[in-house]
Design a protein around this motif. Structure first.
Motif, PDB file in Angstrom:
ATOM      1  N   ASN A   1       0.838  -1.197   0.000  1.00  0.00           N
ATOM      2  CA  ASN A   1       0.000   0.000   0.000  1.00  0.00           C
ATOM      3  C   ASN A   1       0.872   1.246   0.000  1.00  0.00           C
ATOM      4  OD1 ASN A   1      -2.422  -1.417   0.153  1.00  0.00           O
ATOM      5  ND2 ASN A   1      -2.303  -1.522   2.381  1.00  0.00           N
ATOM      6  N   LYS A   2       0.374   2.292  -0.646  1.00  0.00           N
ATOM      7  CA  LYS A   2       1.127   3.547  -0.733  1.00  0.00           C
ATOM      8  C   LYS A   2       1.436   4.111   0.647  1.00  0.00           C
ATOM      9  CE  LYS A   2       1.147   8.050  -2.931  1.00  0.00           C
ATOM     10  NZ  LYS A   2       0.478   8.956  -3.865  1.00  0.00           N
ATOM     11  N   SER A   3       0.497   4.030   1.578  1.00  0.00           N
ATOM     12  CA  SER A   3       0.730   4.577   2.919  1.00  0.00           C
ATOM     13  C   SER A   3       1.843   3.822   3.649  1.00  0.00           C
ATOM     14  CB  SER A   3      -0.562   4.559   3.748  1.00  0.00           C
ATOM     15  OG  SER A   3      -1.042   3.236   3.892  1.00  0.00           O
ATOM     16  N   ASP A   4       1.923   2.510   3.439  1.00  0.00           N
ATOM     17  CA  ASP A   4       2.994   1.719   4.065  1.00  0.00           C
ATOM     18  C   ASP A   4       4.345   2.075   3.469  1.00  0.00           C
ATOM     19  OD1 ASP A   4       1.248   0.308   5.775  1.00  0.00           O
ATOM     20  OD2 ASP A   4       0.830  -1.183   4.219  1.00  0.00           O
ATOM     21  N   ILE A   5       4.383   2.251   2.159  1.00  0.00           N
ATOM     22  CA  ILE A   5       5.636   2.622   1.485  1.00  0.00           C
ATOM     23  C   ILE A   5       6.083   4.014   1.935  1.00  0.00           C
ATOM     24  CG2 ILE A   5       6.680   3.141  -0.757  1.00  0.00           C
ATOM     25  CD1 ILE A   5       4.770   0.987  -1.923  1.00  0.00           C
ATOM     26  N   THR A   6       5.141   4.931   2.063  1.00  0.00           N
ATOM     27  CA  THR A   6       5.460   6.292   2.508  1.00  0.00           C
ATOM     28  C   THR A   6       6.022   6.280   3.921  1.00  0.00           C
ATOM     29  OG1 THR A   6       3.746   7.199   1.077  1.00  0.00           O
ATOM     30  CG2 THR A   6       4.491   8.596   2.892  1.00  0.00           C
ATOM     31  N   ALA A   7       5.407   5.491   4.803  1.00  0.00           N
ATOM     32  CA  ALA A   7       5.895   5.395   6.184  1.00  0.00           C
ATOM     33  C   ALA A   7       7.289   4.783   6.234  1.00  0.00           C
ATOM     34  CB  ALA A   7       4.916   4.581   7.032  1.00  0.00           C
ATOM     35  N   LEU A   8       7.531   3.761   5.428  1.00  0.00           N
ATOM     36  CA  LEU A   8       8.850   3.130   5.379  1.00  0.00           C
ATOM     37  C   LEU A   8       9.888   4.111   4.844  1.00  0.00           C
ATOM     38  CD1 LEU A   8      10.742   0.717   5.652  1.00  0.00           C
ATOM     39  CD2 LEU A   8       9.938  -0.056   3.399  1.00  0.00           C
ATOM     40  N   ALA A   9       9.540   4.843   3.797  1.00  0.00           N
ATOM     41  CA  ALA A   9      10.474   5.829   3.234  1.00  0.00           C
ATOM     42  C   ALA A   9      10.826   6.894   4.264  1.00  0.00           C
ATOM     43  CB  ALA A   9       9.867   6.472   1.983  1.00  0.00           C
ATOM     44  N   ALA A  10       9.841   7.341   5.049  1.00  0.00           N
ATOM     45  CA  ALA A  10      10.100   8.345   6.094  1.00  0.00           C
ATOM     46  C   ALA A  10      11.022   7.773   7.167  1.00  0.00           C
ATOM     47  CB  ALA A  10       8.787   8.817   6.712  1.00  0.00           C
ATOM     48  N   ALA A  11      10.821   6.508   7.525  1.00  0.00           N
ATOM     49  CA  ALA A  11      11.671   5.874   8.539  1.00  0.00           C
ATOM     50  C   ALA A  11      13.110   5.749   8.040  1.00  0.00           C
ATOM     51  CB  ALA A  11      11.107   4.501   8.917  1.00  0.00           C
ATOM     52  N   VAL A  12      13.280   5.428   6.764  1.00  0.00           N
ATOM     53  CA  VAL A  12      14.625   5.312   6.184  1.00  0.00           C
ATOM     54  C   VAL A  12      15.278   6.685   6.093  1.00  0.00           C
ATOM     55  CG1 VAL A  12      15.907   4.721   4.081  1.00  0.00           C
ATOM     56  CG2 VAL A  12      14.147   3.176   4.951  1.00  0.00           C
ATOM     57  N   GLU A  13      14.494   7.689   5.746  1.00  0.00           N
ATOM     58  CA  GLU A  13      15.038   9.046   5.683  1.00  0.00           C
ATOM     59  C   GLU A  13      15.533   9.486   7.057  1.00  0.00           C
ATOM     60  OE1 GLU A  13      13.315  13.404   4.652  1.00  0.00           O
ATOM     61  OE2 GLU A  13      12.909  11.812   3.188  1.00  0.00           O
ATOM     62  N   GLN A  14      14.786   9.113   8.091  1.00  0.00           N
ATOM     63  CA  GLN A  14      15.157   9.467   9.461  1.00  0.00           C
ATOM     64  C   GLN A  14      16.365   8.657   9.939  1.00  0.00           C
ATOM     65  OE1 GLN A  14      12.401   8.515  12.779  1.00  0.00           O
ATOM     66  NE2 GLN A  14      12.222  10.757  12.907  1.00  0.00           N
ATOM     67  N   ASN A  15      16.479   7.410   9.473  1.00  0.00           N
ATOM     68  CA  ASN A  15      17.571   6.543   9.882  1.00  0.00           C
ATOM     69  C   ASN A  15      18.042   5.733   8.671  1.00  0.00           C
ATOM     70  OD1 ASN A  15      19.347   4.731  10.984  1.00  0.00           O
ATOM     71  ND2 ASN A  15      17.853   3.697  12.286  1.00  0.00           N
ATOM     72  N   PRO A  16      18.995   6.262   7.891  1.00  0.00           N
ATOM     73  CA  PRO A  16      19.449   5.585   6.671  1.00  0.00           C
ATOM     74  C   PRO A  16      20.048   4.201   6.895  1.00  0.00           C
ATOM     75  CG  PRO A  16      20.142   7.871   6.678  1.00  0.00           C
ATOM     76  CD  PRO A  16      19.590   7.576   8.046  1.00  0.00           C
ATOM     77  N   SER A  17      20.457   3.879   8.115  1.00  0.00           N
ATOM     78  CA  SER A  17      21.014   2.542   8.383  1.00  0.00           C
ATOM     79  C   SER A  17      19.955   1.590   8.941  1.00  0.00           C
ATOM     80  CB  SER A  17      22.207   2.642   9.341  1.00  0.00           C
ATOM     81  OG  SER A  17      21.781   3.149  10.595  1.00  0.00           O
ATOM     82  N   LEU A  18      18.706   1.960   8.815  1.00  0.00           N
ATOM     83  CA  LEU A  18      17.594   1.151   9.301  1.00  0.00           C
ATOM     84  C   LEU A  18      17.600  -0.225   8.641  1.00  0.00           C
ATOM     85  CD1 LEU A  18      14.861   1.127  10.897  1.00  0.00           C
ATOM     86  CD2 LEU A  18      13.792   1.852   8.758  1.00  0.00           C
ATOM     87  N   GLU A  19      17.462  -1.264   9.456  1.00  0.00           N
ATOM     88  CA  GLU A  19      17.372  -2.622   8.925  1.00  0.00           C
ATOM     89  C   GLU A  19      15.921  -2.929   8.613  1.00  0.00           C
ATOM     90  OE1 GLU A  19      19.416  -5.763  10.920  1.00  0.00           O
ATOM     91  OE2 GLU A  19      21.056  -4.444  11.502  1.00  0.00           O
ATOM     92  N   ILE A  20      15.717  -3.464   7.429  1.00  0.00           N
ATOM     93  CA  ILE A  20      14.381  -3.801   6.952  1.00  0.00           C
ATOM     94  C   ILE A  20      14.372  -5.285   6.612  1.00  0.00           C
ATOM     95  CG2 ILE A  20      12.650  -3.351   5.171  1.00  0.00           C
ATOM     96  CD1 ILE A  20      14.186  -0.617   4.774  1.00  0.00           C
ATOM     97  N   ALA A  21      13.366  -5.993   7.100  1.00  0.00           N
ATOM     98  CA  ALA A  21      13.256  -7.428   6.825  1.00  0.00           C
ATOM     99  C   ALA A  21      12.054  -7.676   5.925  1.00  0.00           C
ATOM    100  CB  ALA A  21      13.101  -8.202   8.129  1.00  0.00           C
ATOM    101  N   LEU A  22      12.281  -8.431   4.867  1.00  0.00           N
ATOM    102  CA  LEU A  22      11.201  -8.870   3.992  1.00  0.00           C
ATOM    103  C   LEU A  22      10.991 -10.355   4.247  1.00  0.00           C
ATOM    104  CD1 LEU A  22       9.180  -8.697   1.680  1.00  0.00           C
ATOM    105  CD2 LEU A  22      11.112  -8.943   0.095  1.00  0.00           C
ATOM    106  N   ASP A  23       9.857 -10.701   4.795  1.00  0.00           N
ATOM    107  CA  ASP A  23       9.517 -12.087   5.112  1.00  0.00           C
ATOM    108  C   ASP A  23       8.637 -12.621   3.985  1.00  0.00           C
ATOM    109  OD1 ASP A  23       8.418 -14.453   6.068  1.00  0.00           O
ATOM    110  OD2 ASP A  23       8.097 -13.680   8.088  1.00  0.00           O
ATOM    111  N   LEU A  24       9.242 -13.404   3.093  1.00  0.00           N
ATOM    112  CA  LEU A  24       8.497 -13.905   1.939  1.00  0.00           C
ATOM    113  C   LEU A  24       7.544 -15.038   2.297  1.00  0.00           C
ATOM    114  CD1 LEU A  24      11.172 -13.836  -0.892  1.00  0.00           C
ATOM    115  CD2 LEU A  24       9.123 -12.438  -0.686  1.00  0.00           C
ATOM    116  N   LEU A  25       7.808 -15.736   3.374  1.00  0.00           N
ATOM    117  CA  LEU A  25       6.884 -16.797   3.785  1.00  0.00           C
ATOM    118  C   LEU A  25       5.581 -16.221   4.318  1.00  0.00           C
ATOM    119  CD1 LEU A  25       9.309 -19.330   5.490  1.00  0.00           C
ATOM    120  CD2 LEU A  25       8.178 -19.546   3.269  1.00  0.00           C
ATOM    121  N   ASN A  26       5.690 -15.164   5.125  1.00  0.00           N
ATOM    122  CA  ASN A  26       4.506 -14.543   5.718  1.00  0.00           C
ATOM    123  C   ASN A  26       4.034 -13.299   4.967  1.00  0.00           C
ATOM    124  OD1 ASN A  26       4.180 -16.337   8.010  1.00  0.00           O
ATOM    125  ND2 ASN A  26       6.139 -15.498   8.690  1.00  0.00           N
ATOM    126  N   LEU A  27       4.739 -12.966   3.898  1.00  0.00           N
ATOM    127  CA  LEU A  27       4.408 -11.815   3.052  1.00  0.00           C
ATOM    128  C   LEU A  27       4.245 -10.531   3.859  1.00  0.00           C
ATOM    129  CD1 LEU A  27       1.964 -13.488   0.510  1.00  0.00           C
ATOM    130  CD2 LEU A  27       4.376 -12.920   0.202  1.00  0.00           C
TER     131      LEU A  27
END
Length: 94
Positions: A12-38
């Motif tokens: 969703n666009k709102s989720d992507i926007t929130a993630l982008a803001a979090a990365v902008e605030q902390n460029p070394s932010l770790e992000i996990a993509l769980d493909l089993l649980n989507l």
């Protein structure tokens, strides 16, 4: 991208926007993509973990979670079996 072992998911666009803001605030932010649980997970404020659902083509999800994303490697791995199959086809005139 799946052939290169790169998962491409849709969110969703709102989720992507929130993630982008979090990365902008902390460029070394770790992000996990769980493909089993989507879902995508990342650290929110404090100890809170943010998460949101994502979508991916079922065939891509299966390939990536089963480690079978490279059809050329599959063919090379099956080389002897392909030669046997080719010989059988030649015998029946195909």
């Amino acid at each position: 991208s799946t052939n290169l072992s790169i998962p491409c998911v849709k969110a969703n666009k709102s989720d992507i926007t929130a993630l982008a803001a979090a990365v902008e605030q902390n460029p070394s932010l770790e992000i996990a993509l769980d493909l089993l649980n989507l879902e995508v997970r990342y650290a929110g404020h404090g100890l809170h973990v943010e998460r949101f659902k994502v979508e991916i083509a079922a065939s891509a999800q299966s390939s990536l979670t089963n480690g079978r994303w490279d059809p050329i490697a599959d063919l090379l791995e099956a080389g002897d079996l392909l030669e046997v199959f080719d010989a059988r086809l030649a015998r029946v005139g195909v």
